[in-house]
Design an enzyme around this catalytic site. Structure first.
Site, PDB file in Angstrom:
ATOM      1  N   CYS A 148       1.056  -0.847   0.436  1.00 43.45           N
ATOM      2  CA  CYS A 148      -0.423  -0.055   0.068  1.00 43.45           C
ATOM      3  C   CYS A 148       1.042   1.301  -0.153  1.00 43.45           C
ATOM      4  O   CYS A 148       1.597   1.609   0.809  1.00 43.45           O
ATOM      5  CB  CYS A 148      -0.620  -0.174   1.275  1.00 43.45           C
ATOM      6  SG  CYS A 148      -1.995   1.133   1.671  1.00 43.45           S
ATOM      7  N   CYS A 204     -11.577  10.297   7.585  1.00 42.91           N
ATOM      8  CA  CYS A 204      -9.932   9.436   7.181  1.00 42.91           C
ATOM      9  C   CYS A 204      -9.047  10.489   7.835  1.00 42.91           C
ATOM     10  O   CYS A 204      -8.882  11.907   7.681  1.00 42.91           O
ATOM     11  CB  CYS A 204      -9.501  10.061   5.834  1.00 42.91           C
ATOM     12  SG  CYS A 204      -7.724   9.905   5.077  1.00 42.91           S
ATOM     13  N   SER A 229      -6.519   4.849  -6.091  1.00 35.79           N
ATOM     14  CA  SER A 229      -7.932   4.919  -6.041  1.00 35.79           C
ATOM     15  C   SER A 229      -8.098   6.083  -4.714  1.00 35.79           C
ATOM     16  O   SER A 229      -7.535   6.888  -4.855  1.00 35.79           O
ATOM     17  CB  SER A 229      -7.386   3.829  -3.860  1.00 35.79           C
ATOM     18  OG  SER A 229      -9.401   4.518  -3.647  1.00 35.79           O
ATOM     19  N   SER A 257     -13.581   5.648  -4.266  1.00 37.30           N
ATOM     20  CA  SER A 257     -14.554   5.566  -2.354  1.00 37.30           C
ATOM     21  C   SER A 257     -15.269   6.054  -3.010  1.00 37.30           C
ATOM     22  O   SER A 257     -15.424   7.163  -3.016  1.00 37.30           O
ATOM     23  CB  SER A 257     -13.375   6.241  -1.792  1.00 37.30           C
ATOM     24  OG  SER A 257     -11.457   5.216  -2.201  1.00 37.30           O
ATOM     25  N   LEU A 258     -16.765   5.356  -2.753  1.00 35.06           N
ATOM     26  CA  LEU A 258     -18.242   5.570  -2.806  1.00 35.06           C
ATOM     27  C   LEU A 258     -18.320   6.056  -1.826  1.00 35.06           C
ATOM     28  O   LEU A 258     -18.944   6.825  -1.924  1.00 35.06           O
ATOM     29  CB  LEU A 258     -18.282   4.691  -3.456  1.00 35.06           C
ATOM     30  CG  LEU A 258     -20.344   5.615  -3.661  1.00 35.06           C
ATOM     31  CD1 LEU A 258     -20.072   6.717  -5.014  1.00 35.06           C
ATOM     32  CD2 LEU A 258     -20.787   3.746  -3.905  1.00 35.06           C
ATOM     33  N   ASN A 259     -18.167   4.939  -0.879  1.00 40.98           N
ATOM     34  CA  ASN A 259     -18.842   5.777   0.353  1.00 40.98           C
ATOM     35  C   ASN A 259     -19.924   6.209   1.258  1.00 40.98           C
ATOM     36  O   ASN A 259     -20.310   6.320   2.490  1.00 40.98           O
ATOM     37  CB  ASN A 259     -17.181   6.307   0.984  1.00 40.98           C
ATOM     38  CG  ASN A 259     -15.930   6.242   1.466  1.00 40.98           C
ATOM     39  OD1 ASN A 259     -15.978   4.906   0.585  1.00 40.98           O
ATOM     40  ND2 ASN A 259     -15.229   6.905   1.745  1.00 40.98           N
TER      41      ASN A 259
HETATM   42  N1  SAH Z   1      -7.169   9.426  -1.732  1.00 42.35           N
HETATM   43  C1  SAH Z   1      -7.672   8.069  -1.796  1.00 42.35           C
HETATM   44  C2  SAH Z   1      -6.863   6.373  -1.601  1.00 42.35           C
HETATM   45  C3  SAH Z   1      -6.364   6.580  -0.713  1.00 42.35           C
HETATM   46  S1  SAH Z   1      -7.634   6.020   1.216  1.00 42.35           S
HETATM   47  C4  SAH Z   1      -8.865   7.874  -1.853  1.00 42.35           C
HETATM   48  O1  SAH Z   1      -9.560   8.176  -0.812  1.00 42.35           O
HETATM   49  O2  SAH Z   1     -10.021   6.873  -2.000  1.00 42.35           O
HETATM   50  C5  SAH Z   1      -7.767   4.649   0.639  1.00 42.35           C
HETATM   51  C6  SAH Z   1      -9.516   4.065   1.157  1.00 42.35           C
HETATM   52  O3  SAH Z   1      -9.432   4.246   2.570  1.00 42.35           O
HETATM   53  C7  SAH Z   1     -10.579   4.703   0.925  1.00 42.35           C
HETATM   54  O4  SAH Z   1     -11.735   4.065  -0.072  1.00 42.35           O
HETATM   55  C8  SAH Z   1     -11.260   5.685   1.940  1.00 42.35           C
HETATM   56  O5  SAH Z   1     -12.150   5.463   2.041  1.00 42.35           O
HETATM   57  C9  SAH Z   1     -10.519   4.546   3.093  1.00 42.35           C
HETATM   58  N2  SAH Z   1     -10.887   5.043   3.823  1.00 42.35           N
HETATM   59  C10 SAH Z   1     -10.015   6.737   4.930  1.00 42.35           C
HETATM   60  N3  SAH Z   1      -9.944   6.756   6.345  1.00 42.35           N
HETATM   61  C11 SAH Z   1     -10.927   5.353   6.297  1.00 42.35           C
HETATM   62  C12 SAH Z   1     -10.968   4.969   7.957  1.00 42.35           C
HETATM   63  N4  SAH Z   1     -10.869   5.256   9.026  1.00 42.35           N
HETATM   64  N5  SAH Z   1     -11.511   3.843   7.664  1.00 42.35           N
HETATM   65  C13 SAH Z   1     -11.763   3.062   6.945  1.00 42.35           C
HETATM   66  N6  SAH Z   1     -11.324   3.279   5.683  1.00 42.35           N
HETATM   67  C14 SAH Z   1     -10.691   4.714   6.009  1.00 42.35           C
HETATM   68 FE1  SF4 Z   2      -8.632  10.655   3.020  1.00 38.53          FE
HETATM   69 FE2  SF4 Z   2      -8.038   9.031   0.611  1.00 38.53          FE
HETATM   70 FE3  SF4 Z   2     -10.071  11.290   1.794  1.00 38.53          FE
HETATM   71 FE4  SF4 Z   2      -7.404  12.483   1.491  1.00 38.53          FE
HETATM   72  S1  SF4 Z   2      -8.595  11.270  -0.112  1.00 38.53           S
HETATM   73  S2  SF4 Z   2      -9.154  12.596   3.050  1.00 38.53           S
HETATM   74  S3  SF4 Z   2      -6.067  10.501   1.593  1.00 38.53           S
HETATM   75  S4  SF4 Z   2      -9.674  10.091   2.164  1.00 38.53           S
END
Ligand code: SAH
Ligand code: SF4
Length: 346
Positions: A97, A111, A186, A209-211
């Site tokens: 990673c 995050c 991602s 990252s849909l979320n």
């Molecule tokens: N910035 C990019 C890649 C890094 S984050 C992105 O957001 O896709 C990688 C993954 O971790 C993303 O899917 C994000 O949603 C997830 N993520 C971030 N913080 C998290 C947390 N505290 N618990 C679980 N997943 C998390």
């Molecule tokens: Fe975290 Fe990815 Fe969102 Fe950046 S884009 S703040 S690394 S979850």
């Protein structure tokens, strides 16, 4: 420098271009870290390089082993800044990673990296360097396949040029020769970046990252949704030129009471069925002061059921490295004191 740049630079020193290939191969395939390892170069050139060019991979300043077999590393870059990467060995593959930026500008509220803001982009060399440094540290022979995921610190599509240059270097047959299919970026959903990524003939796989499944909730936890909402994401993903058998990964962080309702599950299924996809549910990894909670096990399995009944491929990411704060969204370095690993989420 990639292989072409190295060759062009060697030519400016009056050397034949193939010396660039030799140096690239030594650095990337043999993972040499000192000029005296390059015994295939003429002695005079080696001496000249020794006195003018410093060879340096990012230095590993901290290594924390997790109980599950993964290892979190902190790397010191040439300006003293630190980023993190995670080494995850499995039986038939090793997944690394990687970070693409120091910090992140996207400000997702769940995050830890997002909370520190953006410090700077990483160069292509610093991205490749994380791979080489981790493979070296673990004595990885390169025999079992290596997967790379840009899921560490940063938004890779915000640093697309350097990420793509690193991608070319890492997949170069003269170097590590990693499979493009095993490299995934991602993104939080930068539509302009996804469109740019689509224009490359050779590119990494895409994860989004849909979320969240409504604009109201997605905008609340991911500010980027105020610029590109769910409709814009659905639109760009249905247009994204996928190869045969290629699928977009939809990452979905489960935040208890926020994004994990059964309705969310049904809306997620609807979103995911519009294009070839697979779903990766990520139970929230708690970190200090986030204000969010992970979902219950019961809810995770209910959501899995809804999604698989809808004919979708779904997996649950049991985040590795959680006991060492190396799991998704837990990567953070002290902003004002980059040398202090104690700051942040632990
Ligand atoms: N910035 C990019 C890649 C890094 S984050 C992105 O957001 O896709 C990688 C993954 O971790 C993303 O899917 C994000 O949603 C997830 N993520 C971030 N913080 C998290 C947390 N505290 N618990 C679980 N997943 C998390
Ligand atoms: Fe975290 Fe990815 Fe969102 Fe950046 S884009 S703040 S690394 S979850």
């Amino acid at each position: 420098m990639d292989r072409e740049e190295l060759s062009a630079w060697l030519e400016t020193l009056g050397e034949p271009a193939f010396r660039g290939d030799q140096i690239f191969k030594g650095l990337h395939r043999h993972r040499f870290f000192a000029w005296n390892h390059f015994t295939n170069l003429p002695h005079s050139l080696r001496k000249q390089l020794e006195s003018t060019v410093e060879l340096r991979w990012p230095e590993i300043t901290e290594t924390i082993d997790s109980e599950d077999g993964s290892t979190k590393h902190a790397f010191r870059l040439s300006d003293g800044k630190q980023v993190e990467g995670v080494y995850m060995p499995y039986r038939n593959r090793t997944t690394l990673c990687l970070s693409s930026q120091m910090g992140c500008a996207m400000g997702c509220t769940f995050c830890a990296t997002g909370q520190m803001g953006i410090v700077r982009n990483l160069s292509a060399g610093e991205i490749v360097g994380q791979v080489v440094a981790m493979l070296n540290a673990h004595g990885h022979s390169g025999v079992t396949p290596v997967n790379l995921v840009f899921m560490g610190m940063g938004e890779p599509l915000h640093n697309l040029e350097n990420v793509m240059k690193a991608f070319r270097m890492l997949t170069d047959k003269e170097g590590l020769g990693l499979s493009p299919r095993r490299i995934t970026v991602s993104t939080s959903g930068l539509v302009s970046g996804i469109e740019r990524l689509a224009t490359y003939a050779q590119r990494p796989r895409l994860a989004l990252s849909l979320n969240a499944t409504t604009d109201e909730y997605r905008s609340r936890i991911m500010p980027v949704n105020r610029v590109w909402n769910l409709a814009a994401l659905a639109d760009v993903l249905t247009r994204f030129p996928l190869e045969k058998k290629e699928r977009v990964t939809l990452e979905y962080v489960l935040l208890s009471g926020v994004t994990d309702s059964l309705e969310d599950g049904r809306r997620l299924a609807r979103f995911a069925r519009a294009f070839p996809s697979k779903i990766n549910l990520i139970p929230f990894n708690p970190h200090e002061g986030s204000g969010f909670e992970p979902p219950s096990e019961e809810r995770i399995s209910q959501l899995c059921q809804i999604l698989s009944k809808a004919g979708l491929t779904v997996s649950v990411r049991r985040s590795r490295g959680q006991d060492v704060a190396g799991a998704c969204g837990q990567l953070v370095r002290g902003k004002h004191n980059p040398g202090d690993p104690g700051q942040g989420s632990r």
